[in-house]
Every structure is written in C-alpha cells, then in structure tokens.
Motif scaffolding. Structure first.
Motif, mmCIF file in Angstrom:
data_model
loop_
_atom_site.group_PDB
_atom_site.id
_atom_site.type_symbol
_atom_site.label_atom_id
_atom_site.label_comp_id
_atom_site.label_asym_id
_atom_site.label_seq_id
_atom_site.Cartn_x
_atom_site.Cartn_y
_atom_site.Cartn_z
ATOM 1 N N GLY A 1 -36.103 43.669 -38.249
ATOM 2 C CA GLY A 1 -35.982 44.389 -37.641
ATOM 3 C C GLY A 1 -35.053 44.541 -35.535
ATOM 4 O O GLY A 1 -35.285 45.224 -35.241
ATOM 5 N N ASP A 2 -35.360 43.114 -35.091
ATOM 6 C CA ASP A 2 -34.843 42.701 -34.309
ATOM 7 C C ASP A 2 -33.461 42.859 -34.280
ATOM 8 O O ASP A 2 -33.118 42.895 -34.700
ATOM 9 N N LEU A 3 -33.357 42.887 -32.383
ATOM 10 C CA LEU A 3 -31.621 43.023 -32.034
ATOM 11 C C LEU A 3 -31.585 41.735 -30.971
ATOM 12 O O LEU A 3 -32.415 41.395 -30.893
ATOM 13 N N MET A 4 -30.929 41.144 -31.949
ATOM 14 C CA MET A 4 -30.239 40.051 -30.800
ATOM 15 C C MET A 4 -28.304 39.646 -30.845
ATOM 16 O O MET A 4 -27.869 40.030 -31.455
ATOM 17 N N MET B 1 -33.870 41.006 -28.565
ATOM 18 C CA MET B 1 -33.658 38.513 -28.302
ATOM 19 C C MET B 1 -32.586 37.889 -28.011
ATOM 20 O O MET B 1 -30.935 39.304 -28.095
ATOM 21 N N HIS B 2 -32.788 36.393 -28.417
ATOM 22 C CA HIS B 2 -31.239 36.479 -27.392
ATOM 23 C C HIS B 2 -31.194 34.765 -28.523
ATOM 24 O O HIS B 2 -32.217 34.586 -28.807
ATOM 25 N N GLY B 3 -29.556 35.296 -28.867
ATOM 26 C CA GLY B 3 -29.841 33.382 -30.468
ATOM 27 C C GLY B 3 -28.099 33.281 -30.169
ATOM 28 O O GLY B 3 -27.205 34.050 -30.026
ATOM 29 N N VAL B 4 -27.938 32.122 -30.596
ATOM 30 C CA VAL B 4 -27.179 31.255 -31.856
ATOM 31 C C VAL B 4 -26.450 32.283 -32.950
ATOM 32 O O VAL B 4 -27.412 31.879 -34.068
ATOM 33 N N GLY C 1 -7.174 37.144 -25.338
ATOM 34 C CA GLY C 1 -8.305 37.105 -24.303
ATOM 35 C C GLY C 1 -8.934 38.830 -24.005
ATOM 36 O O GLY C 1 -9.494 39.103 -23.345
ATOM 37 N N ILE C 2 -9.227 38.904 -25.598
ATOM 38 C CA ILE C 2 -10.623 40.399 -25.358
ATOM 39 C C ILE C 2 -11.752 40.144 -24.992
ATOM 40 O O ILE C 2 -12.158 38.821 -25.400
ATOM 41 N N LYS C 3 -12.728 40.638 -24.293
ATOM 42 C CA LYS C 3 -13.918 40.506 -23.859
ATOM 43 C C LYS C 3 -15.126 40.884 -25.109
ATOM 44 O O LYS C 3 -14.392 41.534 -26.005
ATOM 45 N N VAL C 4 -15.703 40.425 -25.187
ATOM 46 C CA VAL C 4 -16.323 40.339 -26.703
ATOM 47 C C VAL C 4 -17.818 40.120 -26.403
ATOM 48 O O VAL C 4 -18.382 39.320 -25.447
ATOM 49 N N PHE C 5 -18.730 41.414 -27.105
ATOM 50 C CA PHE C 5 -19.673 41.894 -27.058
ATOM 51 C C PHE C 5 -20.239 41.914 -27.949
ATOM 52 O O PHE C 5 -20.363 42.905 -28.945
ATOM 53 N N GLY C 6 -21.826 41.354 -28.210
ATOM 54 C CA GLY C 6 -22.163 41.663 -30.208
ATOM 55 C C GLY C 6 -23.758 41.313 -30.175
ATOM 56 O O GLY C 6 -23.952 40.769 -29.264
ATOM 57 N N VAL C 7 -24.208 42.080 -30.906
ATOM 58 C CA VAL C 7 -25.647 41.982 -31.658
ATOM 59 C C VAL C 7 -25.909 41.804 -32.943
ATOM 60 O O VAL C 7 -24.958 42.579 -33.864
ATOM 61 N N SER C 8 -26.366 41.219 -33.774
ATOM 62 C CA SER C 8 -26.967 40.954 -34.506
ATOM 63 C C SER C 8 -27.887 41.757 -35.063
ATOM 64 O O SER C 8 -29.797 41.851 -34.425
ATOM 65 N N ILE C 9 -28.460 42.205 -35.830
ATOM 66 C CA ILE C 9 -29.484 43.215 -36.144
ATOM 67 C C ILE C 9 -30.506 41.560 -37.322
ATOM 68 O O ILE C 9 -29.339 41.492 -38.400
ATOM 69 N N ILE C 10 -31.638 41.397 -37.423
ATOM 70 C CA ILE C 10 -31.986 40.112 -37.711
ATOM 71 C C ILE C 10 -33.026 41.482 -39.117
ATOM 72 O O ILE C 10 -34.336 42.056 -38.865
ATOM 73 N N PRO D 1 -30.278 52.557 -34.777
ATOM 74 C CA PRO D 1 -29.858 53.531 -33.824
ATOM 75 C C PRO D 1 -30.393 52.690 -32.533
ATOM 76 O O PRO D 1 -29.364 53.306 -31.447
ATOM 77 N N LEU D 2 -30.891 51.760 -32.108
ATOM 78 C CA LEU D 2 -31.236 51.308 -31.238
ATOM 79 C C LEU D 2 -30.447 50.452 -30.150
ATOM 80 O O LEU D 2 -29.480 50.591 -29.459
ATOM 81 N N MET D 3 -29.808 49.691 -31.055
ATOM 82 C CA MET D 3 -28.359 48.933 -30.928
ATOM 83 C C MET D 3 -27.657 50.160 -30.690
ATOM 84 O O MET D 3 -26.565 49.736 -29.687
ATOM 85 N N THR D 4 -27.335 51.621 -31.008
ATOM 86 C CA THR D 4 -25.715 51.942 -31.111
ATOM 87 C C THR D 4 -26.795 52.841 -29.761
ATOM 88 O O THR D 4 -25.515 52.356 -28.238
ATOM 89 N N GLU D 5 -27.661 52.881 -29.233
ATOM 90 C CA GLU D 5 -27.582 53.520 -27.953
ATOM 91 C C GLU D 5 -27.763 52.782 -26.809
ATOM 92 O O GLU D 5 -27.330 52.742 -25.584
ATOM 93 N N ILE D 6 -27.657 51.133 -27.032
ATOM 94 C CA ILE D 6 -27.706 49.894 -26.134
ATOM 95 C C ILE D 6 -26.073 50.372 -25.874
ATOM 96 O O ILE D 6 -25.507 50.246 -24.832
ATOM 97 N N MET D 7 -25.236 50.300 -27.018
ATOM 98 C CA MET D 7 -23.792 50.143 -26.433
ATOM 99 C C MET D 7 -23.382 51.571 -26.495
ATOM 100 O O MET D 7 -22.363 51.242 -25.659
ATOM 101 N N ARG D 8 -23.894 52.839 -26.434
ATOM 102 C CA ARG D 8 -23.208 53.649 -25.735
ATOM 103 C C ARG D 8 -23.825 53.817 -24.615
ATOM 104 O O ARG D 8 -22.443 54.475 -23.897
ATOM 105 N N GLU D 9 -24.793 53.636 -23.934
ATOM 106 C CA GLU D 9 -24.987 53.075 -22.717
ATOM 107 C C GLU D 9 -23.429 52.358 -21.328
ATOM 108 O O GLU D 9 -23.504 52.012 -20.705
ATOM 109 N N MET D 10 -23.863 51.320 -22.570
ATOM 110 C CA MET D 10 -23.075 49.807 -22.072
ATOM 111 C C MET D 10 -20.984 50.719 -21.672
ATOM 112 O O MET D 10 -20.790 50.790 -20.640
ATOM 113 N N ILE D 11 -21.256 51.811 -23.037
ATOM 114 C CA ILE D 11 -19.326 52.184 -22.355
ATOM 115 C C ILE D 11 -19.386 53.265 -21.252
ATOM 116 O O ILE D 11 -18.805 53.230 -21.230
#
Ligand code: HPA
Length: 194
Positions: free
Chosen positions: A47-50, A102-105, A146-155, A181-191
């Motif tokens: 359930g972690d967001l990476m 979390m952060h990760g590869v 040349g598109i910037k990328v932001f990515g989130v992985s749900i564990i 929903p937590l991931m969406t909350e972060i992404m919405r705010e970033m937008i």
C-alpha cells in the motif's frame, strides 16, 4: 489514459508507446505515470506509494529500436529520467498532507509471471526497489520527446528475500485501489501548482 498497453499482452513496443507519441504531438510537456509493483526494499509495506527516482530497463525489446524518430537524438541521454523538481514538489506536498511516500528504483520486466524468489532477490541486488511489468518503455519514449516525467508506483505486494509469499492479481488490484486516492491527491495538487 484509462489503462495502458502492456508488452505481455502481445503488443510490440511501437504499440505500447504509441500513446506517448500521440500525447507529444498534442503538445504535452509533462507526463505523469503510475503503476503497481512488487516491493523488494525491506522498508516498504503493502500500500506504500513509491516515487520513482530512476528505473532499470529489463524489457527484451527497446522502444527506440529501429529508425530514429526526429523527436530526439539517436542516443538519448537518460541521466535524469524522472524530473528532480517534480519529485521535490511531490515530497513537499506529501509532507504537508501527512502522506507516507517512499523513493525507489523501478525495475521494468516483461511479465506476465510474477517473480520467483530468486528473481526478486536478483533485481533487488541489482539496485531495484520495486519490480513491475510496465512504464519503462513509455518513460523512455517520453524522454526521447523531451517530455518531463513524474512517476509513482503503488507497492501492491512484497518480494522480500527469504520471505517468499504467493502473489495474485486480485490482491494487487485491491492494494492498488486502496492506495490510489492518496496518489491522486498528490498528483492533483502538483497539477494545481505547475
Ligand atoms: N512483480 C511484477 N509486477 C507486479 C508485481 C510484482 O510483484 N506486483 C504488481 N505488478
């Protein structure tokens, strides 16, 4: 997009990454990607967001193989596949909202099998924190454009060394739907802030 084309479904790499080509032509500047993955980092919980800081490409076919598209160079630089500023912004938003990130590869593999215990152990030793069956081809093509990328992985499951557990598609879906929903909350705010 609602879903994506996966390599394991039988699409070739040109088909898997066609949406990014279309989005580039439509003029997008930033691509937000998300996926579900198996965590190999012992600090991760289901359930972690990476936030994806980097990736390792284990697909058997490269999406840029063949005649070079004029959107980018023949030999594209990949020193910052995931935009550092966007990562910092996501971290700040997560802190403000009290969301654990979390952060990760991310290791991209073809699937469709989940990993054997030895495979999870190998990908972890090679530098991966999570493994999944998508995203890497799309990100490579986006960067080539040349598109910037932001990515989130749900564990959605864990492949920890010495602790082999059964993984099912159903539990992957349940964990992904819960964390989404937590991931969406972060992404919405970033937008909103970009
Ligand atoms: N391995 C590969 N792909 C996945 C996994 C996994 O453990 N979980 C969700 N997608």
């Amino acid at each position: 997009m609602e879903g994506r084309f996966h390599y394991y479904e039988g699409y070739d790499m040109k088909e898997v990454t066609f949406p990014e080509r279309v989005m580039y032509e439509l003029g997008i500047k930033t691509l937000f990607v998300s996926n579900a993955s198996g965590g190999m980092n012992p600090e991760f919980k289901i359930g972690d967001l990476m936030i994806i800081t980097d990736h390792i490409n284990f697909f058997p076919e490269h999406p840029l193989r063949g005649k070079n598209f004029p959107t980018g160079p023949r030999f594209p630089d990949m020193h910052e596949p995931y935009d550092k500023q966007l990562i910092a912004q996501a971290d700040a938003i997560a802190r403000e909202k009290g969301i654990r990130v979390m952060h990760g590869v991310y290791v991209g593999v073809q699937g469709p099998t989940f990993e054997t215990p030895a495979e999870y152990a190998m990908y972890h030793r090679l530098g991966g924190d999570a493994v999944g069956m998508s995203t890497v081809p799309e990100v490579i093509v986006a960067r080539h454009c040349g598109i910037k990328v932001f990515g989130v992985s749900i564990i959605t499951d864990l492949g920890l060394e010495g602790q082999p557990v059964e993984v099912s598609h159903e539990e992957v879906q349940v964990a992904a739907n819960k964390a989404q929903p937590l991931m969406t909350e972060i992404m919405r705010e970033m937008i909103k802030r970009n």
